[in-house]
Design an enzyme around this catalytic site. Structure first.
Site, PDB file in Angstrom:
ATOM      1  N   GLN A  61      -4.515  -5.344   6.846  1.00 16.85           N
ATOM      2  CA  GLN A  61      -5.483  -6.243   6.194  1.00 16.85           C
ATOM      3  C   GLN A  61      -5.464  -7.656   6.766  1.00 16.85           C
ATOM      4  O   GLN A  61      -6.222  -8.514   6.301  1.00 16.85           O
ATOM      5  CB  GLN A  61      -5.228  -6.306   4.680  1.00 16.85           C
ATOM      6  CG  GLN A  61      -5.428  -4.986   3.967  1.00 16.85           C
ATOM      7  CD  GLN A  61      -6.869  -4.486   3.988  1.00 16.85           C
ATOM      8  OE1 GLN A  61      -7.799  -5.218   4.353  1.00 16.85           O
ATOM      9  NE2 GLN A  61      -7.066  -3.241   3.610  1.00 16.85           N
TER      10      GLN A  61
ATOM     11  N   HIS B 232       0.866  -1.178   0.000  1.00 13.14           N
ATOM     12  CA  HIS B 232       0.000   0.000   0.000  1.00 13.14           C
ATOM     13  C   HIS B 232       0.907   1.235   0.000  1.00 13.14           C
ATOM     14  O   HIS B 232       2.017   1.180   0.533  1.00 13.14           O
ATOM     15  CB  HIS B 232      -0.839  -0.057   1.285  1.00 13.14           C
ATOM     16  CG  HIS B 232      -1.935   0.943   1.379  1.00 13.14           C
ATOM     17  ND1 HIS B 232      -1.732   2.235   1.811  1.00 13.14           N
ATOM     18  CD2 HIS B 232      -3.259   0.839   1.120  1.00 13.14           C
ATOM     19  CE1 HIS B 232      -2.892   2.880   1.822  1.00 13.14           C
ATOM     20  NE2 HIS B 232      -3.833   2.057   1.404  1.00 13.14           N
TER      21      HIS B 232
ATOM     22  N   LYS C  55     -10.615  -0.906  10.458  1.00 13.53           N
ATOM     23  CA  LYS C  55     -10.782  -2.070   9.563  1.00 13.53           C
ATOM     24  C   LYS C  55     -11.143  -3.320  10.353  1.00 13.53           C
ATOM     25  O   LYS C  55     -11.383  -4.376   9.786  1.00 13.53           O
ATOM     26  CB  LYS C  55      -9.487  -2.306   8.771  1.00 13.53           C
ATOM     27  CG  LYS C  55      -9.141  -1.181   7.801  1.00 13.53           C
ATOM     28  CD  LYS C  55      -7.971  -1.554   6.949  1.00 13.53           C
ATOM     29  CE  LYS C  55      -7.324  -0.359   6.273  1.00 13.53           C
ATOM     30  NZ  LYS C  55      -8.073   0.168   5.139  1.00 13.53           N
TER      31      LYS C  55
ATOM     32  N   CYS D 198      -4.789   2.536  -3.704  1.00 17.31           N
ATOM     33  CA  CYS D 198      -3.542   3.024  -3.087  1.00 17.31           C
ATOM     34  C   CYS D 198      -2.401   2.040  -3.303  1.00 17.31           C
ATOM     35  O   CYS D 198      -1.537   1.878  -2.432  1.00 17.31           O
ATOM     36  CB  CYS D 198      -3.719   3.313  -1.602  1.00 17.31           C
ATOM     37  SG  CYS D 198      -4.944   4.571  -1.268  1.00 17.31           S
TER      38      CYS D 198
ATOM     39  N   ASP E 127       2.981  -4.715   8.009  1.00 21.38           N
ATOM     40  CA  ASP E 127       1.737  -3.961   7.880  1.00 21.38           C
ATOM     41  C   ASP E 127       0.593  -4.970   8.035  1.00 21.38           C
ATOM     42  O   ASP E 127       0.343  -5.786   7.145  1.00 21.38           O
ATOM     43  CB  ASP E 127       1.707  -3.286   6.508  1.00 21.38           C
ATOM     44  CG  ASP E 127       0.393  -2.572   6.245  1.00 21.38           C
ATOM     45  OD1 ASP E 127      -0.532  -2.688   7.074  1.00 21.38           O
ATOM     46  OD2 ASP E 127       0.292  -1.915   5.194  1.00 21.38           O
TER      47      ASP E 127
HETATM   48  N1  PMP Z   1      -1.902  -0.928   4.585  1.00 24.12           N
HETATM   49  C1  PMP Z   1      -2.820  -1.604   3.904  1.00 24.12           C
HETATM   50  C2  PMP Z   1      -2.448  -2.947   3.353  1.00 24.12           C
HETATM   51  C3  PMP Z   1      -4.089  -1.058   3.705  1.00 24.12           C
HETATM   52  O1  PMP Z   1      -4.989  -1.745   3.017  1.00 24.12           O
HETATM   53  C4  PMP Z   1      -4.377   0.206   4.245  1.00 24.12           C
HETATM   54  C5  PMP Z   1      -5.736   0.849   4.083  1.00 24.12           C
HETATM   55  N2  PMP Z   1      -6.359   0.641   2.873  1.00 24.12           N
HETATM   56  C6  PMP Z   1      -3.381   0.876   4.950  1.00 24.12           C
HETATM   57  C7  PMP Z   1      -2.155   0.282   5.114  1.00 24.12           C
HETATM   58  C8  PMP Z   1      -3.605   2.230   5.546  1.00 24.12           C
HETATM   59  O2  PMP Z   1      -4.542   2.165   6.554  1.00 24.12           O
HETATM   60  P1  PMP Z   1      -5.164   3.493   7.182  1.00 24.12           P
HETATM   61  O3  PMP Z   1      -5.714   4.279   6.024  1.00 24.12           O
HETATM   62  O4  PMP Z   1      -6.217   2.997   8.079  1.00 24.12           O
HETATM   63  O5  PMP Z   1      -4.063   4.205   7.868  1.00 24.12           O
END
Ligand code: PMP
Length: 427
Positions: free
Chosen positions: A224, A144, A247, A385, A221
């Site tokens: 997910q 991401h 999430k 993203c 990270d």
């Molecule tokens: N890492 C991953 C794999 C994500 O899917 C996301 C959110 N789509 C993020 C980081 C960022 O999370 P947040 O917007 O809640 O900070």
């Protein structure tokens, strides 16, 4: 009387009292989510954008209401009971988060806004202290943007460089490339546990072993993965882990950075302000203990307490049970998608968690999303993203379906029926 737990109730015993996993019943679980009862465009709502954010169970909504109705005060400062109770609720949430991911102590839990802020904190603090010109950070091609851009910003400040661990067209990391990528200058490897586009579940413990063998640290990270599978930091053998509360059934604006206590202890604060200091003079200031030295200013108190309730809720269902149920549901989803003519699933990873992306011949993903919306089906379309993933497959965007444990086969049937309409409209 407030019924929020104001004292860490289970840290010592290692189990949330009265919250032991019960049999997982999908129909009962769905009824816990008031938002899912509403109609959308005259149809039942099939909410299939859980990778973007999850819905919230009644237990979390009620906790937020109770917090603001009975407990709201600023924390760590007041000598009066209300402030002490709010402080205890906030710190109890920290204990719950620690227990949920198997941390050794709650001091290893830093409350942040979400995974993005957690990674930026590590880059700013640990990265700023430990990286210099020509040092290297390995990130994977499926990250991401929030696990790419903070390292690029750090690179601009320090002269450190990024190297990229590629993935195969199937969507699996090419771990055999790691030997080539590591160098004596590699300081950190940053990788997602689950891809938010491909659904790939990466073998984090194996990657950790390789990183450590080369003298590098591992940041995971878990944005997910934490909502879908048991995540235990000691089993993953990682050094840093980031997750987002919203999430995983918690409120927005709250997340967790976990790091090994000795790393946090050695790291400088990244933001200055109230609560993160021990003493302040115009000559110099000294820092509060970990984790408070990373939580400058009034933190998201209600949100943290809400995350604690979300963690209790997930624990009461059991993450193993959630994983088993979602594994079946994702297989059903794949079967249904395979039955739609002209639909191509992006990636066939060896192990998949809750997410799949697809494209359809001659139809832009945004048009797929719009037609699905008219049938009450909420999915995400775009680059998610993850522009490097789009580049890998030479597509500008994909449609993405992401499941949660409150989804069911009817949601997927509704999706499949709406996809047939897409086919009819676009021929
Ligand atoms: N890492 C991953 C794999 C994500 O899917 C996301 C959110 N789509 C993020 C980081 C960022 O999370 P947040 O917007 O809640 O900070």
């Amino acid at each position: 009387m407030p019924t929020i737990t104001t004292k860490p109730s289970y840290w010592a015993t290692g189990r949330p009292k009265g919250n032991l996993p019960k049999a997982f019943d999908p129909a009962l679980v769905r009824a816990d989510f008031p938002l899912l009862r509403q109609k959308m465009r005259g149809c039942p709502l099939a909410y299939l954008d859980n990778a973007a954010t999850s819905q919230k169970p009644q237990a979390v909504l009620a906790t937020l209401t109770r917090y603001y109705t009975h407990l709201n005060a600023n924390i760590h400062r007041g000598v009066y009971k209300l402030s002490a109770d709010a402080t205890a609720a906030y710190e109890a949430a920290r204990e719950k988060a620690a227990h949920f991911i198997g941390a050794t102590t709650a001091q290893e839990i830093v409350f942040v806004r979400g995974a993005t802020e957690a990674i930026n904190l590590v880059a700013a603090s640990w990265g700023g202290m430990n990286l210099g010109p020509d040092d290297e950070i390995i990130v994977s091609e499926m990250e991401h943007h929030s696990n790419i851009v903070p390292w690029q910003l750090l690179g601009r400040r320090t002269g450190a460089r990024i190297r990229v661990l590629p993935f195969s067209d199937a969507g699996d990391l090419k771990l055999e490339e790691l030997d080539r990528l590591f160098s004596p200058r590699t300081k950190l490897l940053a990788v997602t546990q689950v891809s938010n586009v491909l659904g790939t579940l990466n073998p984090v413990a194996e990657i950790a072993a390789q990183a450590h063998a080369h003298g590098a640290l591992l940041l995971v990270d878990a944005a997910q993965s934490a909502p879908h599978i048991p995540v235990r930091v000691r089993e993953l053998c990682c050094d840093f882990l980031a997750l987002s509360g919203h999430k995983m059934c918690g409120p927005t604006g709250i997340g967790v950075l976990w790091a090994r206590a000795e790393l946090l202890g050695a790291m400088d604060p990244w933001q200055g302000g109230g609560d993160m200091i021990r003493t302040v003079t115009f000559a110099e200031s000294t820092w509060n203990d970990t984790p408070h030295k990373f939580e400058a200013g009034t933190p998201p108190i209600a949100e943290a307490v809400g995350l604690g309730a979300a963690v209790d809720y997930l624990t009461s269902l059991g993450m193993e049970a959630i994983q088993r149920y979602e594994d079946e549901l994702v297989q059903y989803l794949l079967e249904k998608l395979h039955g739609v003519p002209g639909l191509r699933i992006i990636g066939t990873p060896r192990q998949r968690v809750a997410v799949t992306s697809f494209v359809m011949d001659g139809v832009h993903p945004h048009d797929i999303g719009t037609i699905l919306d008219s049938a009450g089906v909420a999915i995400r379309t775009g680059h998610h993203c993850c522009q490097p993933v789009m580049e890998h497959y030479h597509v500008p965007a994909t449609a993405r379906v992401s499941l949660a444990f409150y989804n069911n086969r009817q949601d997927i049937d509704q999706l499949a029926a709406a996809l047939k309409t897409v086919k009819e409209v676009f021929g």
